[in-house]
Design a protein around this motif. Sequence first.
Motif, short mmCIF file in Angstrom:
data_model
loop_
_atom_site.label_atom_id
_atom_site.label_comp_id
_atom_site.label_asym_id
_atom_site.label_seq_id
_atom_site.Cartn_x
_atom_site.Cartn_y
_atom_site.Cartn_z
N ILE A 129 9.88 0.75 7.30
CA ILE A 129 10.73 1.75 7.73
C ILE A 129 11.79 2.14 6.86
CG2 ILE A 129 12.40 2.50 9.66
CD1 ILE A 129 10.58 0.57 11.45
N GLU A 130 12.45 1.22 6.20
CA GLU A 130 13.53 1.40 5.23
C GLU A 130 12.73 2.06 3.91
OE1 GLU A 130 15.20 -2.51 4.60
OE2 GLU A 130 16.30 -2.31 6.54
N PHE A 131 11.61 1.79 3.47
CA PHE A 131 11.14 2.35 2.40
C PHE A 131 10.82 3.74 2.67
CE2 PHE A 131 7.38 3.56 -0.09
CZ PHE A 131 8.10 3.27 -1.39
N VAL A 132 9.98 4.09 3.82
CA VAL A 132 9.88 5.41 4.21
C VAL A 132 11.06 6.16 4.16
CG1 VAL A 132 9.00 6.92 6.16
CG2 VAL A 132 7.57 4.71 5.54
N SER A 133 12.23 5.82 4.83
CA SER A 133 13.38 6.59 4.61
C SER A 133 13.67 7.07 3.41
CB SER A 133 14.62 5.88 5.63
OG SER A 133 15.05 4.62 4.58
N LYS A 134 13.68 6.27 2.31
CA LYS A 134 13.88 6.64 1.02
C LYS A 134 12.65 7.20 0.14
CE LYS A 134 17.47 2.78 1.13
NZ LYS A 134 17.03 2.20 2.09
N SER A 135 11.72 7.03 0.78
CA SER A 135 10.44 7.63 -0.26
C SER A 135 10.38 8.87 -0.58
CB SER A 135 9.06 6.97 0.51
OG SER A 135 8.55 8.14 1.07
N ARG A 136 9.72 9.05 -1.89
CA ARG A 136 9.43 10.59 -2.21
C ARG A 136 8.48 11.23 -1.32
NH1 ARG A 136 5.48 12.86 -5.74
NH2 ARG A 136 4.45 10.87 -5.50
N LEU A 149 0.76 -1.13 -0.08
CA LEU A 149 0.06 -0.09 0.14
C LEU A 149 1.00 1.45 0.00
CD1 LEU A 149 -2.84 1.49 0.50
CD2 LEU A 149 -2.39 1.27 2.97
N VAL A 150 1.78 1.06 0.87
CA VAL A 150 2.70 2.40 1.08
C VAL A 150 3.53 2.61 -0.21
CG1 VAL A 150 4.94 3.07 2.21
CG2 VAL A 150 3.00 2.42 3.45
N GLN A 151 4.11 1.57 -0.69
CA GLN A 151 4.71 1.62 -2.34
C GLN A 151 4.01 2.22 -3.35
OE1 GLN A 151 6.11 -2.48 -2.20
NE2 GLN A 151 7.95 -2.21 -1.54
N GLU A 152 2.76 1.76 -3.20
CA GLU A 152 1.72 2.18 -4.42
C GLU A 152 1.34 3.61 -4.34
OE1 GLU A 152 1.20 0.57 -7.47
OE2 GLU A 152 2.80 -0.73 -6.47
N LEU A 153 1.10 4.14 -3.06
CA LEU A 153 0.88 5.57 -2.93
C LEU A 153 1.85 6.42 -3.21
CD1 LEU A 153 -1.28 5.22 0.53
CD2 LEU A 153 -2.18 6.07 -1.31
N ASP A 154 2.96 5.96 -2.95
CA ASP A 154 4.34 6.78 -2.92
C ASP A 154 4.53 7.27 -4.47
OD1 ASP A 154 6.59 8.19 -1.85
OD2 ASP A 154 7.75 6.67 -2.96
N LYS A 155 3.64 6.47 -5.22
CA LYS A 155 3.76 6.82 -6.88
C LYS A 155 2.46 7.54 -7.33
CE LYS A 155 5.43 2.10 -7.81
NZ LYS A 155 4.90 0.67 -8.35
N VAL A 156 1.62 8.20 -6.56
CA VAL A 156 0.40 8.86 -7.01
C VAL A 156 0.87 10.22 -7.24
CG1 VAL A 156 -1.95 9.80 -6.25
CG2 VAL A 156 -1.17 7.50 -5.46
N GLU A 182 18.14 4.32 13.21
CA GLU A 182 19.31 4.05 12.29
C GLU A 182 18.96 4.66 10.96
OE1 GLU A 182 20.42 -0.04 10.15
OE2 GLU A 182 19.58 -0.26 11.96
N VAL A 183 17.98 4.54 10.41
CA VAL A 183 17.75 4.95 9.01
C VAL A 183 17.50 6.38 8.98
CG1 VAL A 183 17.54 2.59 8.30
CG2 VAL A 183 15.62 3.88 8.88
N MET A 184 16.50 6.95 9.88
CA MET A 184 16.07 8.17 9.80
C MET A 184 16.36 9.18 11.28
SD MET A 184 12.27 7.87 8.01
CE MET A 184 12.25 6.13 8.77
N PRO A 185 17.48 9.38 11.64
CA PRO A 185 18.01 10.16 12.83
C PRO A 185 17.10 11.31 13.17
CG PRO A 185 19.89 9.64 11.51
CD PRO A 185 18.76 9.47 10.75
N HIS A 186 16.46 11.96 12.22
CA HIS A 186 15.73 12.99 12.73
C HIS A 186 14.06 12.85 12.82
CE1 HIS A 186 15.73 12.21 8.54
NE2 HIS A 186 14.71 13.01 8.12
#
Length: 442
Positions: free
Chosen positions: A248-255, A220-227, A294-298
């Motif tokens: 978590i890893e996908f969110v850290s790199k997502s658009r 779901l998260v991956q497909e919404l990121d493309k809208v 680890e992947v999103m310190p902020h």
Amino acid sequence: MENRKKVAFYTLGCKLNFSETSTIARNLQDEGFDRVDFEEVADMYVINTCSVTENADKQFKQVVRKAMKLNDKAFVAAVGCYAQLKPEELASVDGVDLVLGATEKFKLADYINDLSKNDFGKVHSCEIAEADFYVGSYSIGDRTRAFLKVQDGCDYKCTYCTIPLARGISRSDELENVLKNASEISKQNIKEIVLTGVNIGDYGKGEFGNKKHEHTFLELVQELDKVEGIERLRISSIEPNLLKNETIEFVSKSRTFVPHFHIPLQSGSNDILKLMKRRYQREVYTERVNKIREVMPHACIGVDVIVGFPGETDEHFLETYHFLNEMNISYLHVFTYSERDNTEAAAMEGVVPANVRAKRSKMLRGLSVKKRRAFYESQLGTNRTVLFESENKEGYIHGFTENYVKVKTPWNPELVNTLHDINLTKIDEDGSVRMVFITALV
């Protein structure tokens, strides 16, 4: 056009309720009603109820009285969780004309005729087992962000919670429909969408009790990121056992997905988590927080916690306090346990006195202030992006950064619903952060 009736809405409770209120309002507008603010005189007032806390129950009566003061001849309808759990109780409140349960609330127009007041509130509710179908909804036009419902109901059996009784089994919207709704929202010049549901990490279960997941939450998260057209996507509350490392890893790199997580803990004591029938132990929670850091310190990490649960000793509470104090989190939502009918916890031994519950709540609220301050201080001097909201608060406009730092600048109506690159400069007396503009984005 003079014959169009006016309807006003009041929403108690969660983001999910806001999304459903907005959908019910659009349905009524299609039926010839004009929506007005709740502060205005209307022909009908609709109250979307909540039953999570004792205060929400009390608030309902106050809201009904408010509606009756505005127009004592107005038709008053109650929908939502409290309406499903205690329909007769709501129907007996002076001024209430109609109470609709979980399956009926989206068919409000079918139950109203000439809006004449009833001597007694009429009830149309179902056995909660009948709430086995899904109605998609989203809020639009209410705020600068939209709440998009992707899931409803819950199959968990937490001993303190009435939500499964109020909303039924876990079921999800079809992926195609979620994407369609997200696309519709993006075309309304809304910059941020918040995903909402009862247990959104359980996304993918179909209708009619089908336990098979058609899609996962990660998909779901991956497909919404493309809208296209969406600037920001924010995940609302998600269970720690369902927040996977891959997400978590996908969110850290997502658009579009922002570095903000709200993860219910409820207790930092494994003994109490077991009594609550939560589906994880505190070690799992620690793993999730560490992975995010680890992947999103902020990243901003919010925590739900309940104090005063039956059997919670001073030692259990201090275990929770120290666990949260030592963890790198950003803020707390503190709930004081209140007994709810038809829950296991209501019959448990070891009832915590009200004054002790209040003391523990105060301690954790103080800890939350400390945690938020430390998080904000860690962000000073950094460059972020802010989305400004629409309210003029004492000459200032407020907004939130992608990682949920609340910022303020002198009121300027041209900033409403716009995104800007900013630098966070200092923390103000009211706890929000002052900023300087770098560049305008949108």
